[in-house]
Design a protein around this motif. Structure first.
Motif, short mmCIF file in Angstrom:
data_model
loop_
_atom_site.label_atom_id
_atom_site.label_comp_id
_atom_site.label_asym_id
_atom_site.label_seq_id
_atom_site.Cartn_x
_atom_site.Cartn_y
_atom_site.Cartn_z
N PHE A 95 -1.49 28.27 -5.20
CA PHE A 95 -2.12 29.43 -5.53
C PHE A 95 -1.84 30.54 -4.57
N GLN A 96 -2.16 30.23 -3.06
CA GLN A 96 -1.80 31.18 -2.20
C GLN A 96 -0.36 31.18 -1.67
N MET A 97 0.43 30.26 -2.00
CA MET A 97 1.81 30.25 -1.90
C MET A 97 2.60 31.20 -2.99
N ASP A 98 2.14 31.11 -4.20
CA ASP A 98 2.61 32.12 -5.25
C ASP A 98 2.27 33.74 -4.67
N SER A 99 1.13 33.73 -4.13
CA SER A 99 0.74 35.21 -3.77
C SER A 99 1.61 35.66 -2.62
N PHE A 100 1.87 34.71 -1.69
CA PHE A 100 2.68 34.81 -0.53
C PHE A 100 4.33 35.14 -0.85
N LEU A 101 4.63 34.36 -1.67
CA LEU A 101 6.16 34.64 -2.20
C LEU A 101 6.33 36.02 -2.97
N ARG A 102 5.44 36.41 -3.61
CA ARG A 102 5.41 37.60 -4.36
C ARG A 102 5.34 38.63 -3.34
N HIS A 103 4.61 38.61 -2.18
CA HIS A 103 4.55 39.70 -1.12
C HIS A 103 5.91 39.59 -0.70
N LEU A 104 6.48 38.56 -0.04
CA LEU A 104 7.73 38.50 0.44
C LEU A 104 8.66 39.35 -0.43
N PHE A 105 8.86 39.25 -2.02
CA PHE A 105 9.66 39.66 -2.75
C PHE A 105 9.40 41.49 -2.70
N VAL A 106 8.26 41.65 -2.64
CA VAL A 106 8.02 43.10 -2.54
C VAL A 106 8.78 43.61 -1.26
#
Length: 220
Positions: free
Chosen positions: A50-61
């Motif tokens: 769950f946290q990794m998904d949020s983290f990856l999406r932040h890196l995408f931004v």
């Protein structure tokens, strides 16, 4: 995927499958909105899916932030050459930080599975890898091969990244995904001496035949 700009920019999108909603936990508060470079101190091994998904999406931004800024300024012609160089410098720094973090993610999770993570999280791994200009990409091959065998990576992502690794090590493309439009409107395919087997390779992974007159997947 159509022919993209030189910086291969895309707009950030919300996950279509909604595997993960926007989290409002201490992880988000303490890390995702902290300084980008401070993310390097994050313990990747401690993150849940769950946290990794949020983290990856932040890196995408962060991957898209300066590319969008450059494209907008290019259209409006609102900044001079010196200011544009500064933005390129910031983008290069962000790309290096993103890739350092992504390698740690790959070390724990492998290539992010499209059966586990949201579309934007999966796209983050793809675009960060694509934008990285270093040469330490050889570790990617077994990751994407395994993901492809399990149908956990998009066919076009697999083809583009396979060709990217080959090109970085001075080898010929396998799927003909990397090309650029020249000033006279013709297409220049990079390192594609053996054209006879390209379409066979593409058919085997479910891609349409290559159109030799247009950039099919990537322009760079």
């Amino acid at each position: 995927m159509g022919c993209s700009s030189k910086d291969e920019s895309v707009s950030e999108k919300e996950p279509q499958d909604s595997k993960f909603s926007q989290p409002q936990d201490s992880f988000t508060k303490n890390y995702l909105f902290d300084g980008h470079q401070n993310l390097l101190r994050l313990e990747i091994d401690q993150l849940t899916n769950f946290q990794m998904d949020s983290f990856l999406r932040h890196l995408f931004v962060m991957d898209q932030k300066f590319r969008i800024e450059l494209n907008e300024n290019k259209i409006s012609d609102s900044i001079d050459r010196a200011e544009r160089r500064k933005i390129y410098g910031k983008m290069d720094k962000a790309d290096k930080i993103n890739y350092t973090l992504l390698k740690r993610i790959h070390g724990k999770f492998g290539w992010p599975s499209n059966k586990v993570f949201s579309d934007s999280a999966v796209d983050a791994s793809f675009f960060i890898t694509l934008h990285y200009r270093g040469h330490d990409l050889d570790y990617l091959t077994p990751l994407i091969e395994e993901s492809f065998s399990k149908k956990e990576i998009k066919n076009d992502h697999y083809a583009i990244l396979t060709d990217r690794v080959l090109l970085r090590y001075g080898k010929s493309q396998k799927f003909g995904t990397h090309c650029r439009m020249t000033r006279d409107g013709t297409v220049d395919f990079t390192s594609l001496p053996d054209t006879s087997g390209i379409n066979q390779n593409r058919r085997e992974i479910g891609l349409k035949e290559l159109n030799w007159k247009t950039c099919d997947l990537v322009s760079y």
